[in-house]
Design an enzyme around this catalytic site. Structure first.
Site, mmCIF file in Angstrom:
data_model
loop_
_atom_site.group_PDB
_atom_site.id
_atom_site.type_symbol
_atom_site.label_atom_id
_atom_site.label_comp_id
_atom_site.label_asym_id
_atom_site.label_seq_id
_atom_site.Cartn_x
_atom_site.Cartn_y
_atom_site.Cartn_z
ATOM 1 N N GLY A 1 0.776 -1.252 0.000
ATOM 2 C CA GLY A 1 0.000 0.000 0.000
ATOM 3 C C GLY A 1 0.796 1.285 0.000
ATOM 4 O O GLY A 1 0.317 2.310 -0.462
ATOM 5 N N GLU B 1 4.251 4.072 5.766
ATOM 6 C CA GLU B 1 3.065 3.210 5.763
ATOM 7 C C GLU B 1 1.915 3.928 5.066
ATOM 8 O O GLU B 1 1.886 5.163 5.010
ATOM 9 C CB GLU B 1 2.743 2.859 7.235
ATOM 10 C CG GLU B 1 1.477 2.094 7.489
ATOM 11 C CD GLU B 1 1.441 0.701 6.876
ATOM 12 O OE1 GLU B 1 1.675 0.588 5.650
ATOM 13 O OE2 GLU B 1 1.129 -0.259 7.580
ATOM 14 N N ASP B 2 0.962 3.158 4.540
ATOM 15 C CA ASP B 2 -0.181 3.779 3.866
ATOM 16 C C ASP B 2 -1.208 4.334 4.852
ATOM 17 O O ASP B 2 -1.566 5.495 4.800
ATOM 18 C CB ASP B 2 -0.840 2.813 2.859
ATOM 19 C CG ASP B 2 -1.234 1.470 3.472
ATOM 20 O OD1 ASP B 2 -0.959 1.239 4.665
ATOM 21 O OD2 ASP B 2 -1.807 0.639 2.743
ATOM 22 N N ASP C 1 -4.515 2.078 11.279
ATOM 23 C CA ASP C 1 -5.889 1.894 11.728
ATOM 24 C C ASP C 1 -5.856 1.527 13.222
ATOM 25 O O ASP C 1 -5.693 2.389 14.060
ATOM 26 C CB ASP C 1 -6.493 0.797 10.849
ATOM 27 C CG ASP C 1 -7.977 0.641 11.032
ATOM 28 O OD1 ASP C 1 -8.656 1.654 11.225
ATOM 29 O OD2 ASP C 1 -8.474 -0.502 10.999
ATOM 30 N N VAL D 1 -11.021 3.723 2.799
ATOM 31 C CA VAL D 1 -10.582 4.505 1.639
ATOM 32 C C VAL D 1 -9.724 3.690 0.670
ATOM 33 O O VAL D 1 -9.080 2.714 1.063
ATOM 34 C CB VAL D 1 -9.781 5.764 2.077
ATOM 35 C CG1 VAL D 1 -10.693 6.777 2.742
ATOM 36 C CG2 VAL D 1 -8.636 5.403 3.016
ATOM 37 N N ASP E 1 -5.867 -0.262 -1.344
ATOM 38 C CA ASP E 1 -6.675 -1.174 -2.151
ATOM 39 C C ASP E 1 -8.010 -1.534 -1.514
ATOM 40 O O ASP E 1 -8.212 -1.404 -0.312
ATOM 41 C CB ASP E 1 -5.916 -2.479 -2.387
ATOM 42 C CG ASP E 1 -5.888 -3.342 -1.130
ATOM 43 O OD1 ASP E 1 -5.458 -2.845 -0.072
ATOM 44 O OD2 ASP E 1 -6.326 -4.506 -1.199
ATOM 45 N N ARG F 1 -5.515 0.554 -6.459
ATOM 46 C CA ARG F 1 -4.280 1.162 -5.945
ATOM 47 C C ARG F 1 -3.769 2.252 -6.887
ATOM 48 O O ARG F 1 -3.093 3.171 -6.463
ATOM 49 C CB ARG F 1 -3.180 0.101 -5.808
ATOM 50 C CG ARG F 1 -3.461 -0.963 -4.750
ATOM 51 C CD ARG F 1 -2.191 -1.771 -4.522
ATOM 52 N NE ARG F 1 -2.418 -3.018 -3.788
ATOM 53 C CZ ARG F 1 -2.454 -3.132 -2.474
ATOM 54 N NH1 ARG F 1 -2.316 -2.067 -1.721
ATOM 55 N NH2 ARG F 1 -2.640 -4.299 -1.893
HETATM 56 P P1 IMP Z 1 -3.817 -1.859 11.490
HETATM 57 O O1 IMP Z 1 -3.303 -0.475 11.801
HETATM 58 O O2 IMP Z 1 -2.945 -2.940 12.039
HETATM 59 O O3 IMP Z 1 -5.248 -2.028 11.939
HETATM 60 O O4 IMP Z 1 -3.850 -2.143 9.946
HETATM 61 C C1 IMP Z 1 -3.529 -1.223 9.006
HETATM 62 C C2 IMP Z 1 -3.491 -1.904 7.648
HETATM 63 O O5 IMP Z 1 -4.812 -2.287 7.245
HETATM 64 C C3 IMP Z 1 -3.003 -0.935 6.613
HETATM 65 O O6 IMP Z 1 -1.621 -1.063 6.420
HETATM 66 C C4 IMP Z 1 -3.804 -1.316 5.387
HETATM 67 O O7 IMP Z 1 -3.112 -2.323 4.671
HETATM 68 C C5 IMP Z 1 -5.095 -1.907 5.904
HETATM 69 N N1 IMP Z 1 -6.168 -0.898 5.896
HETATM 70 C C6 IMP Z 1 -6.762 -0.348 6.987
HETATM 71 N N2 IMP Z 1 -7.701 0.541 6.640
HETATM 72 C C7 IMP Z 1 -7.708 0.598 5.283
HETATM 73 C C8 IMP Z 1 -8.459 1.376 4.313
HETATM 74 O O8 IMP Z 1 -9.324 2.235 4.628
HETATM 75 N N3 IMP Z 1 -8.174 1.127 3.008
HETATM 76 C C9 IMP Z 1 -7.236 0.221 2.595
HETATM 77 N N4 IMP Z 1 -6.498 -0.511 3.460
HETATM 78 C C10 IMP Z 1 -6.741 -0.335 4.803
HETATM 79 MG MG MG Z 2 -0.687 -1.851 4.756
#
Ligand code: IMP
Ligand code: MG
Length: 201
Positions: A54, A109-110, A113, A163, A169, A175
């Site tokens: 991402g 990082e993208d 969350d 998003v 994605d 992407r």
């Molecule tokens: P977390 O912070 O461990 O919950 O996970 C984050 C990862 O979940 C990111 O690196 C993304 O790959 C994926 N992700 C979370 N939210 C989104 C979104 O809104 N769109 C696309 N990928 C997301």
């Molecule tokens: Mg990711």
């Protein structure tokens, strides 16, 4: 603000909602971040670690605005998944090629969350004894945060919305959109329903 996209063949109106962050705004923000990073890491040996897949678009735009002799490396992680949501159990599927001991590491990082993926990763990387380790994320969705993380650089903040675009994605697609779109609420609802019905089978 409703923006028109010129990527008509990808822009499926059933899946994609409105544009949250248009192309030009992203480019402006990324440039600003790049310039700031260049100042902060002046005279330091900077290694940028991009989290696949991402963050690739963000990385390639960002480093063009960091006027330093930096290095880049890539890491890929996959969550153990669906059955244990938000468990933070992640697996490194591609590790770094570089040795990070004594170096200044900046993770790109993208989106962050829950923060569970990145907090696992940071624990793992800290054990390799870098001189410093910081985070640069395109998007921060702090409302869902579980793990406590210090984010040094962030381009955009969002609330609950899922998003896509500019690297992010939905089922491995979208992407390559230049702007960041929100996904239609309907799309997610349909996914949850089909997941429920497959679990009941
Ligand atoms: P977390 O912070 O461990 O919950 O996970 C984050 C990862 O979940 C990111 O690196 C993304 O790959 C994926 N992700 C979370 N939210 C989104 C979104 O809104 N769109 C696309 N990928 C997301
Ligand atoms: Mg990711």
């Amino acid at each position: 603000m409703v923006e028109k996209s010129n990527q008509k063949n990808i822009n499926s109106s059933e899946i994609l909602g409105r544009i949250l962050f248009p192309d030009e705004e992203i480019q402006r923000k990324v440039k600003e971040l790049g310039n700031k990073i260049a100042l902060d890491y002046k005279d330091k040996e900077l290694l940028i670690v991009c989290i696949l897949r991402g963050a690739v678009m963000f990385l390639t735009d960002l480093i063009r605005h960091i006027d330093l002799p930096l290095s880049i490396d890539f890491m890929s992680i996959s969550s153990y998944g669906f059955n244990i949501p938000d468990s933070g159990l992640v697996k490194i599927t591609k590790d770094l090629d570089e040795n990070i001991e004594g170096r200044h590491v900046l993770i790109v990082e993208d989106i962050i969350d829950t923060g569970l993926t990145l907090s696992y990763l940071i624990r793992n990387l800290k054990a390799r004894e870098p001189e410093s380790i910081e985070i640069c994320t395109l998007i921060d969705r702090a409302v869902r945060r579980i793990a406590d993380l210090k984010i040094k650089y962030c381009a955009f903040n969002i609330e609950e919305k899922y998003v896509v675009g500019y690297g992010l994605d939905y089922k491995q697609k979208y992407r390559n959109l230049k702007s960041i779109y929100e996904l239609k609420a309907d799309t997610i609802k349909k996914d949850i329903e089909s997941l429920k019905s497959s679990l009941n089978k």
